[in-house]
Enzyme design. Sequence first.
Site, PDB file in Angstrom:
ATOM      1  N   ASN A  69       0.812  -1.226   0.000  1.00  0.00           N
ATOM      2  CA  ASN A  69       0.000   0.000   0.000  1.00  0.00           C
ATOM      3  C   ASN A  69       0.845   1.276   0.000  1.00  0.00           C
ATOM      4  O   ASN A  69       0.352   2.334  -0.367  1.00  0.00           O
ATOM      5  CB  ASN A  69      -1.007  -0.009   1.156  1.00  0.00           C
ATOM      6  CG  ASN A  69      -0.357   0.022   2.511  1.00  0.00           C
ATOM      7  OD1 ASN A  69       0.770  -0.454   2.672  1.00  0.00           O
ATOM      8  ND2 ASN A  69      -1.029   0.581   3.490  1.00  0.00           N
ATOM      9  N   SER A 128       0.328  -7.502   7.508  1.00  0.00           N
ATOM     10  CA  SER A 128      -0.853  -7.927   8.258  1.00  0.00           C
ATOM     11  C   SER A 128      -0.467  -8.616   9.566  1.00  0.00           C
ATOM     12  O   SER A 128       0.648  -9.100   9.729  1.00  0.00           O
ATOM     13  CB  SER A 128      -1.677  -8.875   7.399  1.00  0.00           C
ATOM     14  OG  SER A 128      -0.908 -10.035   7.145  1.00  0.00           O
ATOM     15  N   GLU A 154       5.334  -3.999  12.295  1.00  0.00           N
ATOM     16  CA  GLU A 154       4.314  -2.947  12.216  1.00  0.00           C
ATOM     17  C   GLU A 154       3.121  -3.551  11.511  1.00  0.00           C
ATOM     18  O   GLU A 154       3.223  -3.923  10.341  1.00  0.00           O
ATOM     19  CB  GLU A 154       4.835  -1.750  11.412  1.00  0.00           C
ATOM     20  CG  GLU A 154       5.861  -0.910  12.114  1.00  0.00           C
ATOM     21  CD  GLU A 154       5.342  -0.241  13.375  1.00  0.00           C
ATOM     22  OE1 GLU A 154       4.105  -0.117  13.537  1.00  0.00           O
ATOM     23  OE2 GLU A 154       6.171   0.124  14.210  1.00  0.00           O
ATOM     24  N   CYS A 198      -2.874   1.584   6.750  1.00  0.00           N
ATOM     25  CA  CYS A 198      -2.881   0.962   8.080  1.00  0.00           C
ATOM     26  C   CYS A 198      -3.475   1.926   9.101  1.00  0.00           C
ATOM     27  O   CYS A 198      -4.028   1.515  10.111  1.00  0.00           O
ATOM     28  CB  CYS A 198      -1.479   0.557   8.475  1.00  0.00           C
ATOM     29  SG  CYS A 198      -0.293   1.888   8.323  1.00  0.00           S
ATOM     30  N   GLU A 221       9.044   2.986  14.128  1.00  0.00           N
ATOM     31  CA  GLU A 221       9.825   3.287  12.935  1.00  0.00           C
ATOM     32  C   GLU A 221      10.003   4.780  12.854  1.00  0.00           C
ATOM     33  O   GLU A 221       9.340   5.545  13.553  1.00  0.00           O
ATOM     34  CB  GLU A 221       9.070   2.827  11.693  1.00  0.00           C
ATOM     35  CG  GLU A 221       8.733   1.369  11.756  1.00  0.00           C
ATOM     36  CD  GLU A 221       8.860   0.702  10.409  1.00  0.00           C
ATOM     37  OE1 GLU A 221       9.988   0.320  10.061  1.00  0.00           O
ATOM     38  OE2 GLU A 221       7.850   0.596   9.721  1.00  0.00           O
TER      39      GLU A 221
END
Length: 499
Positions: free
Chosen positions: A152, A229, A250, A284, A463
């Site tokens: 994405n 995921s 993540e 997300c 991150e």
Amino acid sequence: MADTHLNYIDGRWVPAADGDTFLDTNPARPDEVLGEFQRSGPADVDAAVQAAARAQVEWRHTPAPLRGEIVARATRMLVERKPELAKGITREMGKVLVDSGYDVQGAITSGEYMAGEGRRMFGDTVPSGLSNRMAMTVREPVGVVGIITPWNLPMLMPAWKLFPALVCGNTVVVKPAEDTPLTAVRLFEILEEAGVPPGVANLVTGFGPEAGQPLVGHPDIDMISFTGSQSVGRRIATSAGGELKHVSLEMGGKNALVVLDDADIEEAVAGALWGGFSTAGQRCTASSRIVVDRRVADDVVDGLVEGIRGLVVGDPLDADTNVGPLINGTQLERVHSYTQVGIGEGAELVVGGKKLQDEFGGGYFYAPTLFDNASSDMRIAQEEIFGPTVTVIRVDGYDDAISVANGTRYGLSAAVYTRDTARALRAVSELQAGLVYLNAPTIGSEIHLPFGGVKDTGNGHRESGPSAIEQFTEIKTVFLDYSGTLQRAHIDEPTKESG
Ligand code: NAP
Ligand code: MG
């Protein structure tokens, strides 16, 4: 005939060992093939990891400012090529051009920040408890890092991990998502041109179980940095954790945008539309739950319906389009199945809920969808749908709002709209999320600030910004004793009690 793209291993573009390939297509027009890519397997992963392990020795001893300079060069190329890269992302991934521009810009700001980190990468110098002794910490690379990324944010995600990893002196093997290998190839062409030495950054394209899993399990991998995921993340944690590798995960979110009764409704609706439907909800951090005080809920829902009706669904290369296609046919079916689930659970489907493939020549388009009057325990309010589906949950006052917002196993991002400073500050402290936005939607992070989630969204890492440096380095604690004699810590220390 579509172009064939190769893996990048040890500074050379090479085919997969067994010659297998796969096709990458445009989700807006699935007949349009964008390229043929290597379907890598364990042998390719092994070659890439071995190259990275060999390159590790020299790269870790290359001065960090020089490593930063290479990242700076790559960043300048990203700036020059931003328009064409963004267009490529839109064709490969289906999001509209403005979202693809964000994707490239995220990589650029990461490069700018991390290049400078080559001249910082601070350790600490602290007093020693003993005389004539210095104590300090220095940062060293973790080693060989496996990077596994989702589709994405096909440029930003690999760059967010690669740039800090490289500046910190790690060598890397990247396995990008199977749906967006071309953007990864473009990034590696830039890394090569920027002068990243052979073996320092390697690319193996392919599928999760065939290329991702062997990377996670490879004995010479010291760290896995994964975004994707929750189901895949859990599996990676189990496998890599058992081998005592560093694992940074993540994962998804079911992010709540809370609208309290004193909110600026217009602003909240604008935020919810942007947070819920940009990138067709495939973020997300998407504002997939609107948790709204019953007293203002009708106004919010009316505003959302009007806004959704105004969204232009269509060719993402067209500047007027707001919502492009979903990434692939599987995702289209999944999103539609959640519409059925929501209806079955008794939520009220207000707009959307339709596949639009026939209207758009087979592209994976889905109508922006709004559910109202959902309850917090419904699956559509608990599970990440990853599409243009937004669920409204009506609540009774502040406490109910916070408890519903916190009532999922995810904890990535949360937003609250209110004009009451006291309630805003309480919400900031009570929302269980790694990111909290006040009077702004749940999406849109900045590179110099940490990014990540609590609860089942992550495993304690962040991150981006200084946190990325923490992630991609090991700390070495150093004592320099110039007393000329044996000094024993905690024994010879001249404390007040011991004299
Ligand atoms: P995904 O299916 O978990 O895939 C992520 C990556 O893992 C892909 O490269 C995938 O390869 C690979 N993979 C799949 N199975 C694997 C295995 N057994 N071993 C090793 N690697 C494996 O996720 P996605 O569908 O690409 O992305 C959507 C998800 O990412 C959503 O849940 C979203 O919330 C999350 N996401 C999180 C963040 C964040 O920062 N928190 C940011 C963006 C996205 P394939 O491409 O071949 O499947
Ligand atoms: Mg594709």
